[in-house]
Motif scaffolding. Structure first.
Motif, PDB file in Angstrom:
ATOM      1  N   PRO A 182     -11.761  65.019  14.829  1.00  9.75           N
ATOM      2  CA  PRO A 182     -12.546  66.052  15.514  1.00  9.75           C
ATOM      3  C   PRO A 182     -14.039  65.743  15.527  1.00  9.75           C
ATOM      4  O   PRO A 182     -14.730  66.022  16.505  1.00  9.75           O
ATOM      5  N   LEU A 183     -14.520  65.159  14.435  1.00  5.43           N
ATOM      6  CA  LEU A 183     -15.946  64.853  14.377  1.00  5.43           C
ATOM      7  C   LEU A 183     -16.325  63.773  15.374  1.00  5.43           C
ATOM      8  O   LEU A 183     -17.375  63.849  16.027  1.00  5.43           O
ATOM      9  N   TRP A 184     -15.472  62.741  15.479  1.00  4.07           N
ATOM     10  CA  TRP A 184     -15.775  61.697  16.444  1.00  4.07           C
ATOM     11  C   TRP A 184     -15.771  62.261  17.860  1.00  4.07           C
ATOM     12  O   TRP A 184     -16.632  61.929  18.672  1.00  4.07           O
ATOM     13  N   LEU A 185     -14.800  63.122  18.114  1.00  6.90           N
ATOM     14  CA  LEU A 185     -14.752  63.742  19.442  1.00  6.90           C
ATOM     15  C   LEU A 185     -15.998  64.590  19.665  1.00  6.90           C
ATOM     16  O   LEU A 185     -16.585  64.595  20.753  1.00  6.90           O
ATOM     17  N   GLY A 186     -16.398  65.275  18.581  1.00  8.50           N
ATOM     18  CA  GLY A 186     -17.602  66.097  18.686  1.00  8.50           C
ATOM     19  C   GLY A 186     -18.816  65.239  19.007  1.00  8.50           C
ATOM     20  O   GLY A 186     -19.679  65.607  19.816  1.00  8.50           O
ATOM     21  N   MET A 187     -18.859  64.059  18.367  1.00  8.21           N
ATOM     22  CA  MET A 187     -19.982  63.152  18.610  1.00  8.21           C
ATOM     23  C   MET A 187     -20.018  62.745  20.084  1.00  8.21           C
ATOM     24  O   MET A 187     -21.083  62.724  20.718  1.00  8.21           O
ATOM     25  N   VAL A 188     -18.852  62.401  20.599  1.00  5.49           N
ATOM     26  CA  VAL A 188     -18.784  61.996  21.995  1.00  5.49           C
ATOM     27  C   VAL A 188     -19.246  63.137  22.901  1.00  5.49           C
ATOM     28  O   VAL A 188     -20.067  62.952  23.801  1.00  5.49           O
ATOM     29  N   ALA A 189     -18.710  64.323  22.604  1.00  2.00           N
ATOM     30  CA  ALA A 189     -19.077  65.479  23.428  1.00  2.00           C
ATOM     31  C   ALA A 189     -20.582  65.732  23.380  1.00  2.00           C
ATOM     32  O   ALA A 189     -21.236  65.929  24.414  1.00  2.00           O
ATOM     33  N   LEU A 190     -21.131  65.725  22.180  1.00  2.00           N
ATOM     34  CA  LEU A 190     -22.566  65.978  22.047  1.00  2.00           C
ATOM     35  C   LEU A 190     -23.400  64.893  22.707  1.00  2.00           C
ATOM     36  O   LEU A 190     -24.480  65.154  23.250  1.00  2.00           O
TER      37      LEU A 190
ATOM     38  N   MET B 182     -31.959  72.244  20.759  1.00  2.35           N
ATOM     39  CA  MET B 182     -30.783  72.483  19.913  1.00  2.35           C
ATOM     40  C   MET B 182     -29.724  71.392  20.016  1.00  2.35           C
ATOM     41  O   MET B 182     -29.259  70.891  19.002  1.00  2.35           O
ATOM     42  N   PRO B 183     -29.341  71.039  21.263  1.00  6.10           N
ATOM     43  CA  PRO B 183     -28.311  69.994  21.352  1.00  6.10           C
ATOM     44  C   PRO B 183     -28.718  68.711  20.639  1.00  6.10           C
ATOM     45  O   PRO B 183     -27.898  68.060  19.995  1.00  6.10           O
ATOM     46  N   LEU B 184     -29.983  68.389  20.733  1.00  7.37           N
ATOM     47  CA  LEU B 184     -30.464  67.174  20.091  1.00  7.37           C
ATOM     48  C   LEU B 184     -30.376  67.304  18.568  1.00  7.37           C
ATOM     49  O   LEU B 184     -29.930  66.400  17.864  1.00  7.37           O
ATOM     50  N   ILE B 185     -30.815  68.469  18.092  1.00  9.27           N
ATOM     51  CA  ILE B 185     -30.730  68.702  16.641  1.00  9.27           C
ATOM     52  C   ILE B 185     -29.291  68.613  16.178  1.00  9.27           C
ATOM     53  O   ILE B 185     -28.974  67.978  15.169  1.00  9.27           O
ATOM     54  N   LEU B 186     -28.395  69.274  16.955  1.00  7.93           N
ATOM     55  CA  LEU B 186     -26.987  69.245  16.581  1.00  7.93           C
ATOM     56  C   LEU B 186     -26.458  67.818  16.515  1.00  7.93           C
ATOM     57  O   LEU B 186     -25.710  67.450  15.616  1.00  7.93           O
ATOM     58  N   LEU B 187     -26.862  67.029  17.490  1.00  6.69           N
ATOM     59  CA  LEU B 187     -26.390  65.647  17.525  1.00  6.69           C
ATOM     60  C   LEU B 187     -26.837  64.898  16.277  1.00  6.69           C
ATOM     61  O   LEU B 187     -26.049  64.212  15.623  1.00  6.69           O
ATOM     62  N   ILE B 188     -28.106  65.043  15.952  1.00  8.70           N
ATOM     63  CA  ILE B 188     -28.622  64.340  14.778  1.00  8.70           C
ATOM     64  C   ILE B 188     -27.943  64.833  13.505  1.00  8.70           C
ATOM     65  O   ILE B 188     -27.554  64.045  12.637  1.00  8.70           O
TER      66      ILE B 188
ATOM     67  N   ALA C 294     -24.178  64.085   9.198  1.00 12.01           N
ATOM     68  CA  ALA C 294     -23.033  64.635   8.470  1.00 12.01           C
ATOM     69  C   ALA C 294     -21.905  63.617   8.408  1.00 12.01           C
ATOM     70  O   ALA C 294     -21.292  63.423   7.351  1.00 12.01           O
ATOM     71  N   VAL C 295     -21.625  62.967   9.533  1.00 13.04           N
ATOM     72  CA  VAL C 295     -20.548  61.978   9.549  1.00 13.04           C
ATOM     73  C   VAL C 295     -20.841  60.841   8.578  1.00 13.04           C
ATOM     74  O   VAL C 295     -19.959  60.377   7.845  1.00 13.04           O
ATOM     75  N   ALA C 296     -22.089  60.400   8.555  1.00  9.69           N
ATOM     76  CA  ALA C 296     -22.452  59.319   7.638  1.00  9.69           C
ATOM     77  C   ALA C 296     -22.215  59.735   6.189  1.00  9.69           C
ATOM     78  O   ALA C 296     -21.601  59.006   5.405  1.00  9.69           O
ATOM     79  N   ILE C 297     -22.688  60.941   5.855  1.00  9.64           N
ATOM     80  CA  ILE C 297     -22.519  61.407   4.475  1.00  9.64           C
ATOM     81  C   ILE C 297     -21.050  61.633   4.156  1.00  9.64           C
ATOM     82  O   ILE C 297     -20.556  61.232   3.102  1.00  9.64           O
ATOM     83  N   MET C 298     -20.365  62.271   5.091  1.00 12.03           N
ATOM     84  CA  MET C 298     -18.947  62.566   4.852  1.00 12.03           C
ATOM     85  C   MET C 298     -18.127  61.301   4.677  1.00 12.03           C
ATOM     86  O   MET C 298     -17.154  61.290   3.923  1.00 12.03           O
ATOM     87  N   SER C 299     -18.520  60.242   5.362  1.00 14.80           N
ATOM     88  CA  SER C 299     -17.776  58.997   5.204  1.00 14.80           C
ATOM     89  C   SER C 299     -17.879  58.499   3.784  1.00 14.80           C
ATOM     90  O   SER C 299     -16.888  58.080   3.179  1.00 14.80           O
TER      91      SER C 299
END
Lengths: 123, 273, 234
Positions: free
Chosen positions: B19-27, B55-61, B66-71
């Motif tokens: 879901p996160l990767w998909l979210g990244m693509v979407a964002l 906002m979208p930019l902030i969300l993307l960053i 988050a993905v980096a940390i979560m990994s």
């Protein structure tokens, strides 16, 4: 069907006793197909080896006949059933008399009680 | 059996990160759109600009971070919980060797890093593609020119460097695993001990490497002759190539040492509770 | 009847505590055996050594002639005293896992049992109640036609209705050619299921006898004998 396992005697003996009674009472009708060891063991919640021993007793009694293809069936022989009925009755009577003796009553008192109680039931 | 272990580790990875990767693509796509049409558009200001541009930019960053940390958390967690927690009662009684367990976890961690890296690049490209397809077109046009400058030496160095990064990543994972295994040896506060072990290992390794530095001085000069019959733009090819190769070797040896140490602990000193 | 488990001089220390003290034990196949003792007597330690989760400090433990390792783990079906499901998994994932790693797993049987409980493959295990999870764990373990079942305290902390369900599940599904080792301190509930009883006290085996023999010899149930022998500790 539930089985009652009380304390001291070996479990297989208690199971054999209860199965004998059930056959005599007709809960397993003469000639009917008798459940397998595994089925009975699962019902009773006991080890199949234990139930196997109990079954062995029933076979020795002649109450149950093992047919290699058809499994086990309850005997249809009236004389065998009658003999077992009598044996069980005698066992009960002996237990009864022993219990009364422990209470302090002798055979004469026991006979009197039986007589009185017997008439009560007929009324 | 190793493949099967990887299958399940990877499955857990997909469940969490899919879901996160998909979210990244979407964002990335959204941002490509919003940067172009909202932020670049001078007429949209104030609240609207913030909500739809910033906002979208902030969300993307935030998502990328988050993905980096979560990994990183995932790599640690899967090893710790999966082998040494309650789940260990399941995994450590599977008909599988400890070597296979560690290898499977390490391979999954590696794949996760690889995919995350690729996802980041794809994200970037996607954003640019939506924002200004023209930029992307220019990049592709420029590529052939770049290729003209790349020859055997450069390719070799690039490949070597890539291998070094990959081996280094495996080494880092092994470092984490060993620290967790060492922490497991303690009776209480295993997490704290693991963190301490992690630091300790870092210190020990860097000290060993420093001690070995003088050895470099003893490498014969003949090894450093330069090949200039090709007239390349990179003159000091050989020494760099050798150095990177050496670094890869060292990294690999260290990673292997960590692997064997972790394996020893899991095989002989396991104590789940 | 072959020897399935052989322990000799098995000893395990935890720091200053001796959890198992020179244990000599032989278990043959085709039996349901109770490993009986109070808490802390070493039951779990013994089971963990047999399934490879712990190493002995000294002495040996052999399962089917092998030292605990991947080959022995393939023939042992283990039910620990705690939940071991990965929290990211669904019911279907666990089925896949058992099927992938254990050649003796009967997936159809396991699915039937789970369906009877109302479980669906897509259900996330995290969302199930503790009782349901425990039952599911038991079902998976008993759906394997293993040579050795190691059940660590399967009925502790469980209500009487669930206890019956557990005993029924064990009895109807276990591989009769294999051996079931049940550890517990609640003897009266499982006594009728046992072929043999092993009493473990402070890491030492103080009794290993067939249940029928105990009853004939002492005139008491195993539970009564246990209470007598462990009077001080209970």
């Amino acid at each position: 069907m539930q089985f009652e396992i009380r304390d001291s005697r070996p479990i297989w003996q208690q199971l054999a006793q209860q199965l004998r009674e059930r056959i005599v009472k007709g809960e397993y009708p003469p000639g009917s197909h008798f459940p397998t060891v595994r089925e009975l063991a699962a019902q009773a919640g006991v080890n199949p080896n234990t139930m196997q021993r109990a079954m062995g007793q029933l076979e020795a009694d002649g109450l149950v006949i093992t047919n290699r293809t058809a499994g086990r069936t309850v005997t249809e022989r009236e004389d065998v059933l009658a003999e077992m009925r009598r044996t069980l009755a005698i066992q009960r009577t002996e237990e009864y008399l022993k219990d009364l003796q422990a209470l302090g009553l002798d055979r004469a008192a026991a006979r009197e009680l039986l007589g009185a109680k017997g008439e009560e039931n007929h009324e | 059996m190793l493949g099967k272990l990887i299958k399940y580790d990877f499955r857990s990875c997909i469940r969490r990160f899919g879901p996160l990767w998909l979210g990244m693509v979407a964002l990335a796509v959204i941002n490509g759109f919003t940067i172009g049409h909202v932020l670049d558009n001078g007429s949209i200001t104030g609240w609207a600009q913030f909500a739809f541009g910033v906002m979208p930019l902030i969300l993307l960053i935030v998502l990328w971070t988050a993905v980096a940390i979560m990994s990183l958390v995932f790599v640690c967690e899967r090893f710790y919980k999966g082998l040494l927690g309650d789940e260990g009662y399941l995994s450590m009684t599977l008909p599988v060797t400890t070597e296979e367990h560690i290898a499977a976890k390490a391979i999954t961690a590696f794949l996760l890093e690889l995919i995350t890296g690729i996802a980041a690049v794809v994200n970037g490209l996607l954003l640019i593609a939506v924002y200004r397809p023209a930029i992307l077109a220019e990049i592709f046009r420029a590529l052939p020119k770049v290729f003209r400058y790349i020859d055997g030496h450069v390719v070799t160095l690039l490949i070597e460097y890539l291998v070094f990064v990959l081996v280094g990543s495996v080494g880092q994972t092994m470092h984490i695993y060993l620290a967790i295994c060492l922490g497991h040896l303690a009776k209480n506060h295993r997490v704290a001990w693991s963190l301490g072990a992690y630091v300790l290992i870092s210190v020990v390794i860097s000290n060993i490497l420093t001690l070995c530095a003088p050895l470099l001085n003893r490498i014969p000069e003949e090894w450093f002759f330069t090949i200039d019959e090709f007239g390349t733009h990179i003159t000091a090819f050989a020494p760099i190539a050798w150095m990177i190769a050496g670094a890869i070797l060292v990294e690999a040896i260290v990673a292997a040492a960590f692997f064997f140490a972790s394996n020893y602990i899991l095989k002989n000193r396991l104590n789940l509770e | 009847m072959s020897e399935l488990v052989t322990c000799s001089g098995l000893t395990r220390w935890f720091g200053q505590t001796k959890a198992l003290d020179n244990v000599d034990l032989t278990l043959t196949s085709g039996k349901i055996i109770g490993l009986l003792g109070p808490n802390g007597s070493g039951k779990t330690t013994l089971i963990k050594i047999l399934n490879g989760l712990l190493r002995p400090t000294s002495g040996t433990a052999l399962v089917d002639g092998m030292e605990p390792g991947p080959e022995s783990k393939a023939i042992i079906s283990y039910l620990p005293d705690r939940g071991y499901f990965p929290d990211w998994m669904r019911v279907g994932d666990m089925m896949d896992l058992f099927e992938d790693f254990y050649g003796d797993f009967d997936r159809a049987k396991a699915e039937d049992m789970c369906r009877a409980l109302g479980l669906k493959s897509e259900s996330s295990i995290k969302t199930l109640s503790k009782g349901t999870r425990e039952k599911m764990q038991l079902m998976l373990v008993m759906s394997r036609k293993a040579k050795l079942y190691l059940l660590d305290e399967p009925i502790a902390g469980v209500d009487p209705a669930a206890r019956e369900f557990i005993m029924q599940t064990i009895l109807t599904n276990y591989n009769e050619d294999g051996t079931v080792l049940i550890s517990t301190h609640l003897i009266s509930d499982i006594e009728q299921v046992l072929d043999e009883a092993v009493f473990l006290q402070q890491g030492k085996i103080i009794l290993h006898e067939a249940v029928d023999s105990i009853r004939e010899r002492t005139g008491e149930s195993v539970d009564a004998l246990f209470r007598e022998m462990f009077r001080a500790q209970l």
